[in-house]
Design a protein around this motif. Structure first.
Motif, short mmCIF file in Angstrom:
data_model
loop_
_atom_site.label_atom_id
_atom_site.label_comp_id
_atom_site.label_asym_id
_atom_site.label_seq_id
_atom_site.Cartn_x
_atom_site.Cartn_y
_atom_site.Cartn_z
N VAL A 64 0.86 -1.18 0.00
CA VAL A 64 0.00 0.00 0.00
C VAL A 64 0.89 1.23 0.00
O VAL A 64 1.77 1.38 0.84
CB VAL A 64 -0.92 0.01 1.22
CG1 VAL A 64 -1.71 1.29 1.25
CG2 VAL A 64 -1.84 -1.17 1.18
N GLN A 65 0.66 2.08 -0.94
CA GLN A 65 1.52 3.24 -1.06
C GLN A 65 1.08 4.32 -0.07
O GLN A 65 -0.06 4.33 0.37
CB GLN A 65 1.47 3.78 -2.47
CG GLN A 65 0.09 4.23 -2.87
CD GLN A 65 0.13 4.96 -4.19
OE1 GLN A 65 1.18 5.17 -4.76
NE2 GLN A 65 -1.03 5.34 -4.67
N ASP A 67 -0.06 8.09 1.18
CA ASP A 67 -1.06 8.98 0.59
C ASP A 67 -0.47 9.75 -0.58
O ASP A 67 0.67 10.20 -0.52
CB ASP A 67 -1.52 10.00 1.63
CG ASP A 67 -2.39 9.34 2.67
OD1 ASP A 67 -2.70 8.15 2.48
OD2 ASP A 67 -2.72 10.02 3.65
N ARG A 68 -1.30 9.91 -1.60
CA ARG A 68 -0.75 10.64 -2.74
C ARG A 68 -0.61 12.12 -2.44
O ARG A 68 0.09 12.83 -3.13
CB ARG A 68 -1.58 10.39 -3.98
CG ARG A 68 -2.94 11.03 -4.03
CD ARG A 68 -3.69 10.41 -5.18
NE ARG A 68 -4.99 11.04 -5.37
CZ ARG A 68 -5.23 12.01 -6.24
NH1 ARG A 68 -4.26 12.49 -6.97
NH2 ARG A 68 -6.43 12.50 -6.38
N ARG A 71 2.91 13.23 -2.14
CA ARG A 71 3.77 13.36 -3.33
C ARG A 71 3.43 14.60 -4.14
O ARG A 71 4.05 14.86 -5.16
CB ARG A 71 3.62 12.12 -4.20
CG ARG A 71 4.40 10.94 -3.67
CD ARG A 71 4.37 9.81 -4.66
NE ARG A 71 3.02 9.29 -4.79
CZ ARG A 71 2.48 8.93 -5.93
NH1 ARG A 71 3.14 9.08 -7.04
NH2 ARG A 71 1.25 8.45 -5.97
N MET A 72 2.41 15.33 -3.71
CA MET A 72 1.98 16.45 -4.54
C MET A 72 2.96 17.61 -4.45
O MET A 72 3.46 17.92 -3.37
CB MET A 72 0.61 16.92 -4.07
CG MET A 72 -0.48 15.96 -4.46
SD MET A 72 -2.05 16.43 -3.76
CE MET A 72 -3.07 15.08 -4.31
N SER A 91 -6.73 11.03 1.63
CA SER A 91 -5.44 10.73 1.03
C SER A 91 -5.13 11.64 -0.15
O SER A 91 -4.01 11.68 -0.61
CB SER A 91 -5.39 9.27 0.59
OG SER A 91 -6.09 9.12 -0.60
N SER A 92 -6.14 12.34 -0.66
CA SER A 92 -5.83 13.19 -1.81
C SER A 92 -5.96 14.68 -1.49
O SER A 92 -5.90 15.48 -2.40
CB SER A 92 -6.69 12.82 -3.00
OG SER A 92 -7.95 12.39 -2.61
N THR B 65 -0.15 12.51 -9.81
CA THR B 65 -0.20 11.71 -8.58
C THR B 65 -1.42 10.80 -8.54
O THR B 65 -1.50 9.92 -7.69
CB THR B 65 -0.25 12.63 -7.35
OG1 THR B 65 -1.43 13.42 -7.41
CG2 THR B 65 0.96 13.50 -7.27
N PRO B 75 -5.63 4.93 -1.36
CA PRO B 75 -4.34 4.23 -1.38
C PRO B 75 -4.49 2.71 -1.44
O PRO B 75 -3.65 2.02 -2.01
CB PRO B 75 -3.67 4.65 -0.09
CG PRO B 75 -4.44 5.77 0.45
CD PRO B 75 -5.72 5.90 -0.27
#
Lengths: 344, 719
Positions: A64-65, A67-68, A71-72, A91-92, B65, B75
């Motif tokens: 499981v990566q 939260d995106r 990476r923003m 997560s976004s 992303t 996720p």
């Protein structure tokens, strides 16, 4: 021989079975007894061994990566990340949001697994830059605003008719809402070219759809299933009422004093009495007919104009402290009675 | 009317107030073209029903992303490997298919429409909600159903091939259907699909992920099938009928019959259409053998077209080039193709994407000479405002062109230009399907890794991986190489987690390559990156362990691909990476001992190629008091018979005893004395020394003692 064997078996098996059950029970009891020493509880006969069954462990996924949101880039275009309305998702959204009941001495719950944040509708899709960009994008479909319509008054004079209808946007299997069919038309009565008679008739036709305070006639239609039909219907209603009010029918001449929509002092008994009283005080003969009373010029009578106004306003505007007072003053003036003195 | 309907409460309501210009004497509509008087509104700008939506959509750019919008934005549910992407998308579609199946199975339950007031459901159109055909159950035709010609028309219009065949048979077959036009349209349907039910347009994901990317170039036309029969039964064979059957045959490579029919039609003086000739041009290769004969046939057909008075179109050019490119390479064919293009240019016909695709196939052969026609093609395509897809093979252009950029020309600038063209406007739909998309990016990433600057490559990788494209093992190796050359230790450490996430962490070769790359650029990294690399290395070992356990659990189920072992080199690399710590208490030592144990238990393939690494590690370990680890390493070296074992054990003993090397060597002469005085774990080092000295002859004895000493050493370590 065989029978005997059978018989023996039939007796032997149950006894064996019993024995086994008993053994099982005894071991269970032992286990329970041991447990009971540790935690004071009633012993429960657990035949199916439900308790001892080990719960299957759910393997946690290791891929499981994070939260995106992490990476923003800080200079990203947020409109690309959140282009349309949707339920909040932690997560976004790269914001340290908190929402919900605050326990004493603690921070409010964070954004993760927070139903409070999901419940409320959010406007993350309508940030000012996005709105600006969207407006730019749909500008190509917009025509220029007429130059002379630069004020509310100009709009009202040139476009007297106002149409009100509603569109609904909601999440359900159908995009159609029956309430959107309702159409309301509003127009200022003063903008319609009506004379005294037709105005009166128009008001009688529209009834309580006219609001005296705002001078607005409001016509609402919801009887047709589609908005367009209702729109056409309100148009029709307005046109029909207007043209009908311009007509003068034969029977309208039969209008009596009781049918009057307002109090006309000249046609009423009050004037008659005043004239008679005036003539009598001047010792003149009063042999006037009804028409003469109406035509009689009251300006010869001192203070009669004030009296006329006071009576008319008392009858037309209704009985209130002011109108009654005015009436009293007018009567005193007319009869030459001294003014009321307020004893202090 | 609607009073008894309970309305949901969550509505947003847009009330619109509008003032209409209407004088009472009649509606004065704004008819003038311009708001000339400054009062009436200008005429409405005409727009389609979706124009505003499209304008709004154009403000939304790509979000690197986020996953594709068909996946859940969560996720846990964002797919990160190719397998998951496919599985998730297809599962979602399987749900839709199940729903459609239920709808068709229980058609009687789906007759009520939304907002139909209860009790009024029988009335067909009671409200404004339109009837949507796609949501209604499909009619089912079987042997009992009574059908009319209307049904046949309906099935033909909706391209329901099997249903239409059934209806046709129910109507009484060839003799039953009297209407000529109906027969003709049925023939057209049959010819277009070759009597095979087409893939439904409804299931987008299935088409996107379908594996049948290549059409079979073989004569698949059903000889003597229903189409042939219908054609034979037509009393009066019009030009339409001929065109239909010839095109059908040509499309499915029944070249000989198609040409025969063509000649027949020409002899009877029946005019044929341009697309019929296009079809014939496309299957010349199936008619003739040998390049010269084929070229002749091609020219002859073109001449015939002229005789018939037909003007060629873009499709003609495409099918000519298609034929030519299928005949192999060579100067003659290339020149022919060039001639054809020039002649068509004179006619004002520009080659489309398919034509360019065939040109690339013709010119850029894998082992041929380098010919840079791609840059000319790109210049032409960049000039065009919009690329309009016209042929199925149009989707092959971008993947082939990128392949040419990567393998044939090895030119990153062209690749960037091509990618920019693909990203322009609406062109991304020309990428084809999932398979083609992944090949396209495979080529693109490969050429970027090899020829682009490092910054550009990393930027590209950050935007593409993993949401747009998940690298395959070969591409991953390429990426690792690039990272190694650039010395990006941070990204190398990340690469391991990427391998895990992409589901290719069990590719031994790749992991070994990664470890080697880490080792090579370990020295000149900053301290925190070093720690990250060490973490990744220990993770690699642990990942192996985890799968071992899983194998033990699932031992009884036969596994088709047994886990491959990491090589001894990889283990040595892990040892080298993890032993670079300054503290005795670091958890990395556990990793080191685990790696050594694996080496010892022969769980790693081969022997390390650089044993010096282990020897150095032994000294470091000894200096930190990890005698057990040092001893294990030396013993392993000795057992494998490496020459480095002896000097290394001497040096290690020197470190342990804190004596210079000569002293240790003299002490080693008297074995007995040392054995009495030494700590048991140091004894193991001594054993290793003697083992190395004797050349591994007393292997059995050594191994038994070593295991004992191992236990002791480990206990002493724990203390």
């Amino acid at each position: 021989m065989s029978i005997i064997i059978k018989h023996w078996r039939s007796t032997g098996l149950p006894s064996n079975f019993n024995l086994r059950i008993w053994r099982l029970h005894s071991t269970n009891a032992d286990v329970a007894a041991k447990k009971g020493e540790e935690e004071e509880e009633f012993r429960v006969l657990d035949i199916l061994k439900k308790r001892d069954r080990v719960q299957r462990r759910v393997a946690r996924r290791n891929d499981v990566q994070p939260d995106r949101a992490e990476r923003m880039a800080p200079d990203q275009n947020w409109g690309n990340v959140w282009p349309g309305p949707k339920t909040f998702h932690p997560s976004s959204v790269p914001l340290p949001l908190h929402q919900g009941y605050v326990p004493k001495g603690q921070a409010p719950p964070g954004k993760k697994a927070n139903a409070e944040l999901m419940k409320i509708p959010n406007f993350l899709h309508l940030t000012p830059p996005v709105i600006k960009a969207q407006c730019e994008a749909i500008k190509q479909f917009c025509t220029e605003w007429p130059k002379q319509l630069n004020s509310e008054e100009a709009i009202e004079t040139h476009y007297p008719v106002e149409i009100i209808s509603s569109d609904y946007c909601h999440a359900s299997p159908t995009i159609r809402n029956p309430l959107s069919r309702i159409v309301t038309l509003r127009v200022k009565l003063s903008t319609l070219n009506l004379d005294k008679h037709s105005r009166d008739k128009f008001l009688r036709l529209v009834g309580d759809r006219y609001d005296e305070q705002t001078d607005l006639v409001t016509i609402t239609a919801d009887r047709c299933p589609v908005k367009k039909q209702n729109l056409e219907y309100v148009d029709y209603l307005l046109t029909a009422c207007y043209h009908e009010s311009l007509n003068v029918e034969e029977w309208e001449k039969d209008k009596t004093e009781d049918d009057m929509e307002y109090y006309d002092w000249h046609k009423n008994a009050s004037k008659k009495s005043l004239v008679q009283w005036f003539l009598r005080t001047n010792n003149e003969v009063c042999d006037l007919n009804d028409d003469d009373y109406v035509q009689y010029d009251v300006s010869q009578i001192p203070n009669a104009e004030g009296y006329e106004k006071a009576v008319s306003s008392l009858m037309n505007d209704g009985e209130s402290e002011e109108t009654v007072n005015n009436y009293a003053i007018a009567v005193r003036k007319l009869l030459g009675v001294p003014e009321k003195k307020i004893v202090t | 009317m609607y009073s008894n309907i309970i309305l949901p409460t969550r509505w947003s309501r847009f009330t619109c107030f509008c003032r209409s210009l209407s004088s009472i004497e009649g509606q004065k509509l704004p008819q003038s073209s311009k708001s000339s008087d400054g009062i009436s509104p200008p005429p409405r700008i005409q727009r389609g029903p979706t124009d505003i939506l499209q304008a709004l959509a154009s403000t939304v750019g790509p979000d690197p992303t986020a996953a594709h919008y068909k996946y859940h934005d969560d996720p846990y549910l964002i797919p990160l490997s190719n397998y998951r992407k496919r599985a998730y998308a297809l599962s979602a579609e399987a749900g839709r298919k199940a729903a459609a199946w239920i709808r068709d199975e229980h058609a009687e339950l789906f007759t009520t429409r939304e907002w139909d007031p209860p009790g009024k459901t029988k009335t067909p159109y009671f409200n404004a909600d339109p009837k949507i055909d796609a949501f209604t159950p499909r009619p089912i035709y079987n042997d009992e159903s009574t059908v009319t010609e209307e049904d046949l028309k309906h099935t033909i219009q909706n391209a329901l091939l099997e249903d239409s065949v059934k209806v046709f048979q129910l109507l009484g077959g060839i003799d039953g259907v009297a209407d000529y036009n109906l027969k003709l349209s049925f023939l057209q349907l049959l010819c277009f699909y070759n009597e095979k039910e087409p893939d439904s347009m409804e299931w987008l994901e299935e088409r996107w992920f379908s594996a049948n990317t290549r059409d079979r170039h073989a004569a698949t036309w059903k000889l003597g099938g229903l189409a042939d029969k219908i054609f034979a039964s037509l009393e009066q064979k019009t030009s339409e009928a001929y065109c239909t059957i010839i095109q059908g045959m040509a499309k499915h490579y029944q070249a000989k019959r198609a040409h025969m029919l063509c000649q027949e039609a020409i002899e009877q003086g029946i005019p044929l259409s341009t697309s019929t000739f296009n079809g014939l041009l496309g299957c010349i290769g199936f008619l003739k053998e040998g390049t010269s004969l084929r070229v002749e046939a091609l020219k002859q057909l073109l001449a015939q077209m002229e005789e018939q008075g037909l003007t060629p179109n873009e499709e003609t050019l495409t099918s000519c080039l298609r034929s030519i490119s299928a005949w192999g390479g060579g100067k003659i064919l290339q020149q022919l193709a060039q001639q054809i293009i020039i002649e068509f240019r004179k006619l004002g016909i520009q080659p489309g994407l398919s034509a360019y695709y065939y040109l690339l196939c013709l010119y850029c052969k894998e082992r041929g000479p380098r010919i840079d026609i791609l840059s000319i093609i790109l210049t032409d395509l960049e000039k065009r405002e919009k690329l309009i897809p016209q042929d199925v093979t149009d989707t092959n252009f971008f993947i082939t062109a990128m392949g040419v950029c990567s393998d044939h020309l090895q030119n990153i600038n062209l690749a960037e230009r091509l990618h920019a063209l693909l990203m322009k406007g609406d062109n991304y739909k020309l990428v084809g399907d999932a398979y083609k998309e992944s090949i396209y990016y495979r080529h693109f990433v490969t050429v970027a890794c090899r020829h682009a600057s490092f910054e550009r490559t990393t930027q590209l990788l950050d935007t593409l991986v993993p949401n747009v494209y998940v690298p395959e093992p070969t591409v991953m190796e390429e990426i690792i190489k690039t990272l190694e050359v650039a010395g990006a230790g941070d990204r190398l450490a990340q690469a391991w987690s990427q391998l895990v996430v992409f589901g290719i962490a069990n590719r031994t070769k790749l992991v070994e390559r990664l470890l080697q790359a880490m080792c090579n650029c370990y020295e000149y990294q900053s301290d925190d990156i070093k720690a990250k690399i060490r973490n990744a290395a220990s993770d690699i070992i642990k990942y192996g362990q985890l799968t071992d356990e899983e194998i033990q659990n699932a031992n009884k189920q036969d596994r088709r691909s047994p886990q491959q072992k990491l090589s001894a080199d990889a283990m040595a690399n892990i040892v080298a990476l993890c032993s670079d710590v300054k503290e005795k208490s670091e958890p990395d030592w556990d990793t080191v001992s685990e790696a050594l144990n694996r080496l010892k238990r022969n769980e790693a393939a081969g022997v390390p190629s650089k044993p010096q690494v282990l020897a150095d590690m032994a000294q470091t370990a000894a200096s930190m008091g990890k005698l057990g680890i040092a001893a294990t390493a030396l013993k392993y070296l000795a057992e494998c018979g490496f020459e480095e074992a002896m000097p290394a054990s001497v040096q290690t003993l020197g470190v342990i005893l804190n004596r210079p090397q000569q002293d240790v060597e003299t002490m080693l002469q008297q074995r007995g004395d040392l054995e009495r005085t030494l700590h048991p774990s140091a004894l193991a080092v001594l054993d290793a020394y003697y083992l190395a000295k004797s050349g591994g002859t007393s292997r059995d004895a050594a191994s038994s003692t070593s295991s004992e000493s191992d236990n002791e050493s480990s206990t002493s370590d724990d203390e």
